[in-house]
Design a protein around this motif. Structure first.
Motif, PDB file in Angstrom:
ATOM      1  N   MET A   1      48.584  -5.699 -29.103  1.00 26.19           N
ATOM      2  CA  MET A   1      47.138  -5.657 -29.357  1.00 26.19           C
ATOM      3  C   MET A   1      46.427  -6.542 -28.335  1.00 26.19           C
ATOM      4  O   MET A   1      46.882  -7.633 -28.023  1.00 26.19           O
ATOM      5  N   SER A   2      45.306  -6.074 -27.832  1.00 25.37           N
ATOM      6  CA  SER A   2      44.585  -6.808 -26.796  1.00 25.37           C
ATOM      7  C   SER A   2      44.018  -8.107 -27.354  1.00 25.37           C
ATOM      8  O   SER A   2      43.457  -8.139 -28.452  1.00 25.37           O
ATOM      9  N   PRO A   3      44.139  -9.218 -26.589  1.00 23.83           N
ATOM     10  CA  PRO A   3      43.543 -10.481 -27.041  1.00 23.83           C
ATOM     11  C   PRO A   3      42.034 -10.530 -26.831  1.00 23.83           C
ATOM     12  O   PRO A   3      41.379 -11.458 -27.293  1.00 23.83           O
ATOM     13  N   TYR A   4      41.492  -9.542 -26.136  1.00 22.50           N
ATOM     14  CA  TYR A   4      40.059  -9.517 -25.846  1.00 22.50           C
ATOM     15  C   TYR A   4      39.347  -8.554 -26.787  1.00 22.50           C
ATOM     16  O   TYR A   4      39.825  -7.442 -27.035  1.00 22.50           O
ATOM     17  N   ARG A   5      38.214  -8.985 -27.293  1.00 28.57           N
ATOM     18  CA  ARG A   5      37.448  -8.104 -28.183  1.00 28.57           C
ATOM     19  C   ARG A   5      35.955  -8.404 -28.048  1.00 28.57           C
ATOM     20  O   ARG A   5      35.543  -9.551 -27.883  1.00 28.57           O
ATOM     21  N   ALA A   6      35.176  -7.339 -28.092  1.00 27.26           N
ATOM     22  CA  ALA A   6      33.724  -7.473 -28.076  1.00 27.26           C
ATOM     23  C   ALA A   6      33.240  -7.721 -29.490  1.00 27.26           C
ATOM     24  O   ALA A   6      33.749  -7.133 -30.438  1.00 27.26           O
ATOM     25  N   GLN A   7      32.266  -8.582 -29.633  1.00 25.72           N
ATOM     26  CA  GLN A   7      31.747  -8.904 -30.958  1.00 25.72           C
ATOM     27  C   GLN A   7      30.232  -8.937 -30.948  1.00 25.72           C
ATOM     28  O   GLN A   7      29.614  -9.449 -30.009  1.00 25.72           O
ATOM     29  N   ARG A   8      29.655  -8.391 -32.008  1.00 21.27           N
ATOM     30  CA  ARG A   8      28.203  -8.408 -32.149  1.00 21.27           C
ATOM     31  C   ARG A   8      27.757  -9.795 -32.613  1.00 21.27           C
ATOM     32  O   ARG A   8      28.369 -10.391 -33.510  1.00 21.27           O
TER      33      ARG A   8
ATOM     34  N   ALA B   1      30.141  -4.995 -23.155  1.00 25.08           N
ATOM     35  CA  ALA B   1      31.094  -5.994 -23.654  1.00 25.08           C
ATOM     36  C   ALA B   1      32.435  -5.331 -23.977  1.00 25.08           C
ATOM     37  O   ALA B   1      33.501  -5.880 -23.672  1.00 25.08           O
ATOM     38  N   SER B   2      32.401  -4.145 -24.567  1.00 21.34           N
ATOM     39  CA  SER B   2      33.637  -3.414 -24.860  1.00 21.34           C
ATOM     40  C   SER B   2      34.359  -3.013 -23.579  1.00 21.34           C
ATOM     41  O   SER B   2      35.586  -3.098 -23.492  1.00 21.34           O
ATOM     42  N   ASP B   3      33.586  -2.599 -22.570  1.00 21.27           N
ATOM     43  CA  ASP B   3      34.186  -2.215 -21.291  1.00 21.27           C
ATOM     44  C   ASP B   3      34.816  -3.420 -20.590  1.00 21.27           C
ATOM     45  O   ASP B   3      35.904  -3.321 -20.015  1.00 21.27           O
ATOM     46  N   LEU B   4      34.152  -4.557 -20.649  1.00 22.16           N
ATOM     47  CA  LEU B   4      34.701  -5.760 -20.027  1.00 22.16           C
ATOM     48  C   LEU B   4      35.936  -6.255 -20.774  1.00 22.16           C
ATOM     49  O   LEU B   4      36.829  -6.857 -20.179  1.00 22.16           O
ATOM     50  N   ALA B   5      36.001  -5.990 -22.084  1.00 22.27           N
ATOM     51  CA  ALA B   5      37.207  -6.334 -22.840  1.00 22.27           C
ATOM     52  C   ALA B   5      38.403  -5.539 -22.298  1.00 22.27           C
ATOM     53  O   ALA B   5      39.505  -6.082 -22.128  1.00 22.27           O
TER      54      ALA B   5
ATOM     55  N   VAL C   1      19.536 -17.103 -30.428  1.00 22.90           N
ATOM     56  CA  VAL C   1      18.788 -18.138 -31.141  1.00 22.90           C
ATOM     57  C   VAL C   1      17.502 -17.595 -31.753  1.00 22.90           C
ATOM     58  O   VAL C   1      16.966 -18.173 -32.698  1.00 22.90           O
ATOM     59  N   ASP C   2      16.990 -16.489 -31.209  1.00 20.65           N
ATOM     60  CA  ASP C   2      15.770 -15.882 -31.740  1.00 20.65           C
ATOM     61  C   ASP C   2      16.056 -14.822 -32.802  1.00 20.65           C
ATOM     62  O   ASP C   2      15.131 -14.184 -33.303  1.00 20.65           O
ATOM     63  N   GLY C   3      17.332 -14.627 -33.110  1.00 19.77           N
ATOM     64  CA  GLY C   3      17.703 -13.649 -34.128  1.00 19.77           C
ATOM     65  C   GLY C   3      17.892 -12.244 -33.613  1.00 19.77           C
ATOM     66  O   GLY C   3      18.102 -11.324 -34.407  1.00 19.77           O
ATOM     67  N   ASN C   4      17.823 -12.040 -32.280  1.00 21.63           N
ATOM     68  CA  ASN C   4      17.989 -10.707 -31.707  1.00 21.63           C
ATOM     69  C   ASN C   4      19.469 -10.361 -31.581  1.00 21.63           C
ATOM     70  O   ASN C   4      20.295 -11.223 -31.277  1.00 21.63           O
ATOM     71  N   LEU C   5      19.772  -9.091 -31.789  1.00 21.74           N
ATOM     72  CA  LEU C   5      21.146  -8.637 -31.664  1.00 21.74           C
ATOM     73  C   LEU C   5      21.603  -8.665 -30.220  1.00 21.74           C
ATOM     74  O   LEU C   5      20.860  -8.326 -29.307  1.00 21.74           O
ATOM     75  N   SER C   6      22.837  -9.080 -30.012  1.00 27.27           N
ATOM     76  CA  SER C   6      23.436  -9.075 -28.689  1.00 27.27           C
ATOM     77  C   SER C   6      24.945  -8.900 -28.879  1.00 27.27           C
ATOM     78  O   SER C   6      25.402  -8.560 -29.962  1.00 27.27           O
ATOM     79  N   ALA C   7      25.695  -9.108 -27.811  1.00 26.92           N
ATOM     80  CA  ALA C   7      27.153  -8.965 -27.891  1.00 26.92           C
ATOM     81  C   ALA C   7      27.793 -10.001 -26.994  1.00 26.92           C
ATOM     82  O   ALA C   7      27.192 -10.473 -26.018  1.00 26.92           O
ATOM     83  N   THR C   8      29.024 -10.347 -27.309  1.00 26.07           N
ATOM     84  CA  THR C   8      29.774 -11.298 -26.507  1.00 26.07           C
ATOM     85  C   THR C   8      31.215 -10.830 -26.408  1.00 26.07           C
ATOM     86  O   THR C   8      31.625  -9.903 -27.114  1.00 26.07           O
ATOM     87  N   LEU C   9      31.975 -11.447 -25.511  1.00 26.69           N
ATOM     88  CA  LEU C   9      33.383 -11.102 -25.314  1.00 26.69           C
ATOM     89  C   LEU C   9      34.226 -12.302 -25.693  1.00 26.69           C
ATOM     90  O   LEU C   9      34.014 -13.409 -25.175  1.00 26.69           O
ATOM     91  N   LEU C  10      35.178 -12.096 -26.591  1.00 26.35           N
ATOM     92  CA  LEU C  10      36.002 -13.178 -27.098  1.00 26.35           C
ATOM     93  C   LEU C  10      37.450 -13.016 -26.687  1.00 26.35           C
ATOM     94  O   LEU C  10      37.951 -11.903 -26.522  1.00 26.35           O
ATOM     95  N   GLU C  11      38.139 -14.153 -26.537  1.00 23.08           N
ATOM     96  CA  GLU C  11      39.580 -14.218 -26.361  1.00 23.08           C
ATOM     97  C   GLU C  11      40.104 -15.214 -27.389  1.00 23.08           C
ATOM     98  O   GLU C  11      39.310 -15.856 -28.088  1.00 23.08           O
TER      99      GLU C  11
ATOM    100  N   ASN D   1      41.063 -18.171 -27.254  1.00 22.67           N
ATOM    101  CA  ASN D   1      40.583 -19.543 -27.083  1.00 22.67           C
ATOM    102  C   ASN D   1      39.069 -19.671 -27.165  1.00 22.67           C
ATOM    103  O   ASN D   1      38.524 -20.752 -26.959  1.00 22.67           O
ATOM    104  N   GLY D   2      38.371 -18.584 -27.433  1.00 21.18           N
ATOM    105  CA  GLY D   2      36.918 -18.634 -27.546  1.00 21.18           C
ATOM    106  C   GLY D   2      36.226 -17.596 -26.700  1.00 21.18           C
ATOM    107  O   GLY D   2      36.773 -16.512 -26.444  1.00 21.18           O
ATOM    108  N   VAL D   3      35.029 -17.918 -26.245  1.00 19.78           N
ATOM    109  CA  VAL D   3      34.198 -16.989 -25.472  1.00 19.78           C
ATOM    110  C   VAL D   3      34.699 -16.911 -24.031  1.00 19.78           C
ATOM    111  O   VAL D   3      35.102 -17.915 -23.447  1.00 19.78           O
ATOM    112  N   VAL D   4      34.692 -15.696 -23.454  1.00 18.78           N
ATOM    113  CA  VAL D   4      35.015 -15.510 -22.041  1.00 18.78           C
ATOM    114  C   VAL D   4      33.751 -15.827 -21.255  1.00 18.78           C
ATOM    115  O   VAL D   4      32.827 -15.009 -21.175  1.00 18.78           O
TER     116      VAL D   4
END
Length: 243
Positions: free
Chosen positions: A1-8, A51-55, A12-22, A24-27
């Motif tokens: 299973m891939s250690p990388y995953r995109a997460q919604r 984010a999914s593509d970069l994962a 700080v303003d409450g707007n939806l965004s996405a990040t890439l996790l491994e 050990n934390g954020v990439v």
């Protein structure tokens, strides 16, 4: 299973965004690029997709033992081949495609992943790959004619143009009569009779509909309570039998 995953996530303003996790934390390199996309007003759906593509990309580099700053065009070509031989839902690096077989991943999905990777390197412009892309673009600008191909076009995937099927009047009537809830029928009727995407339909407000004039306006907004977003850059008007 891939250690990388995109997460919604929400900023700080409450707007939806996405990040890439491994594990050990954020990439961080990906986080900087995804935050940039969010800051310049890109849809959070686009940010989530990238984010999914970069994962996929960072997982590929891990499998090859390559640092992201060491990548050149040969590695991008290998990534494109990897995408053609795997499926987004169930990657299988051991899959061998016959010449007559269709790729496991749709061409449009492969092209979007490559676009996300090239955009990532455009943002991190101090890498060898970004330097190569910049030199290629500048070369074409200097001589003012097309001499050599952009490195992007070498690995670009040809996305076949398809005419999306349309429902006949009888089929549309059947679809509209299927849901038991009137709310669902209204949504389908608004989409089907006016040619709207679901995001545009869910983002409609009372002021967007002018019944007497038979007009409906599609207005892109970032502050819809349901996070719906029309896929248009600016306000556009529609008029049809469903208005």
């Amino acid at each position: 299973m891939s250690p990388y995953r995109a997460q919604r996530v929400r900023d700080v303003d409450g707007n939806l965004s996405a990040t890439l996790l491994e594990p050990n934390g954020v990439v961080e390199p990906a986080e900087e690029y995804l935050s940039f996309l969010q800051n310049i007003g890109r849809s959070w759906h686009t940010t989530r997709g990238y984010a999914s593509d970069l994962a996929l990309y960072f997982d590929f580099l891990d499998r090859k033992g390559i640092g992201w700053r060491e990548v050149g065009m040969p590695q991008i070509g290998a990534f494109a081949a990897y995408l053609r031989g795997t499926n987004r839902a169930k990657p299988n690096t051991g899959l061998v495609l016959l010449r007559t077989a269709e790729p496991s991943r749709a061409p449009a999905s492969i092209q979007r992943a490559l676009t996300a990777v090239f955009g990532f390197y455009d943002f991190h412009a101090d890498t060898p790959l970004a330097d190569a892309l910049t030199r290629s673009r500048q070369h074409r600008l200097d001589i003012r004619r097309y001499v050599s191909k952009d490195p992007r076009s070498v690995v670009a995937v040809k996305v076949p143009k398809k005419i999306k099927p349309c429902l006949s009047e009888e089929e549309l009537v059947t679809v509209l009569a299927t849901p038991a809830r009137l709310r669902d029928r209204l949504l389908l009727a608004t989409m089907g009779l006016n040619g709207l995407r679901v995001g545009a339909a869910l983002g409609l407000r009372h002021e967007d509909i002018r019944v007497r004039k038979g007009e409906l306006a599609v207005v892109p907004r970032d502050d819809n309570a349901n996070n719906a977003r029309a896929k248009v850059a600016r306000r556009s008007g529609l008029a049809g039998p469903g208005v």
